[in-house]
Write an enzyme that holds these catalytic residues in place. Structure first.
Site, PDB file in Angstrom:
ATOM      1  CG  ASP A 105      -1.717  -1.270   1.210  1.00 59.79           C
ATOM      2  OD1 ASP A 105      -2.379  -1.629   0.250  1.00 59.79           O
ATOM      3  OD2 ASP A 105      -2.370  -1.587   2.529  1.00 59.79           O
TER       4      ASP A 105
HETATM    5  N1  URA Z   1      -1.258  -6.062   3.936  1.00 61.91           N
HETATM    6  C1  URA Z   1      -1.599  -4.799   4.026  1.00 61.91           C
HETATM    7  O1  URA Z   1      -2.705  -4.469   4.567  1.00 61.91           O
HETATM    8  N2  URA Z   1      -1.046  -3.769   3.218  1.00 61.91           N
HETATM    9  C2  URA Z   1       0.111  -4.027   2.390  1.00 61.91           C
HETATM   10  O2  URA Z   1       0.624  -3.118   2.087  1.00 61.91           O
HETATM   11  C3  URA Z   1       0.615  -5.191   2.468  1.00 61.91           C
HETATM   12  C4  URA Z   1       0.066  -6.376   3.300  1.00 61.91           C
END
Ligand code: URA
Length: 272
Positions: A105
């Site tokens: 993310d």
């Molecule tokens: N899980 C999440 O919630 N976000 C990420 O960036 C990676 C794994």
């Protein structure tokens, strides 16, 4: 190494479009083994022939692999209208066709593999392979007493999705209500870590991936820094990608689609 067209080699190494390369050659700016070469459709052997553009040698690399410590505020994509992208951080890349293997993310930091090796990416992201991912997570709110039991049994996320068993170890419980944990998951669903903690009644306030299969983030790489993988790391990743499922058997049944991007055509168009 197999022979290939001169314009293809130069194009793969970021020399421009076929037309632009033709123009370069027409102007006498390309040479092969010391001779000016104007025919860009001629075959060359990258392992043997010495190719120069404007007097500078072009070294040919077929496959590139980089380990990036992804900073926050950067998207796991090749292009984006609003935010900087992870591929844009690899400034001295040998090749221009890198893409991120899966996604983190925009507010997640940590280990991200970038490559142009679509087969390896596909293998590592395949839900059949269960490649382990370890995250350092800071959460707000108290974990339920039976969190280990719940994680071992698999959680039900807010949309009804079930997760595979996961492992958690508490690193620090602060008086401020924040807890640092390490979480190991064996799949890669969309926003999986955040949704798992939501299912446990907590909120993720900081998330960093510290390993993926045999590949671990170097302590020495600050957010935004990267390095090429070593041949040993590439070998270990390929072994992890070709290994069968955790029980030694390829996971039975239809291949599940992961939100992390296991399907080949999507690999280069990931969004964070
Ligand atoms: N899980 C999440 O919630 N976000 C990420 O960036 C990676 C794994």
């Amino acid at each position: 190494m197999a022979q290939m067209r001169l314009d293809r080699l130069l194009g793969e190494m970021g020399g421009g479009t076929r037309t632009q390369i033709k123009e370069l050659a027409k102007k006498g700016r390309v040479s092969v083994n010391g001779q000016v070469e104007k025919k860009t459709d001629r075959k060359v052997d990258p392992a043997v022939d010495k190719i120069l553009v404007d007097g500078r040698q072009v070294a040919y690399t077929r496959w590139s692999y980089y380990l990036l410590n992804k900073p926050q505020g950067v998207v796991s994509a090749r292009t984006d209208d609003r935010y900087p992208t992870v591929t844009g951080l690899i400034r001295d890349a040998d090749r221009k066709d890198l893409f991120p293997v899966g996604r983190l993310d925009i507010d997640t930091e940590g280990l991200l593999l970038l490559t142009n090796d679509g087969d390896l990416a596909h293998q590592l992201l395949s839900p059949r392979k269960h490649v382990d991912k370890v995250y350092f997570v800071t959460i707000e709110g108290r974990l339920p007493e039976d969190h280990q039991k719940q994680l071992a049994a698999g959680l039900t996320l807010e949309d009804g999705t079930r997760t595979l068993p996961a492992e958690l170890s508490i690193q620090r419980e602060g008086a401020d209500g924040m807890t640092d944990v390490l979480l190991t998951i064996h799949e890669g669903k969309f926003h999986q870590v955040k949704r798992m903690f939501e299912a446990l009644g907590c909120r993720v306030v900081y998330l960093k991936r510290i390993s993926m299969g045999p590949l671990a983030l170097d302590e020495g790489l600050a957010p935004g820094q990267y390095r090429p993988l070593t041949p040993a790391e590439i070998g270990m990743l390929k072994a992890a990608g070709t290994a069968k499922g955790p029980s030694g058997a390829v996971f039975a049944g239809k291949e599940e689609r992961t939100e992390e991007g296991a399907k080949r055509p999507d690999l280069r168009r990931e969004r964070g």
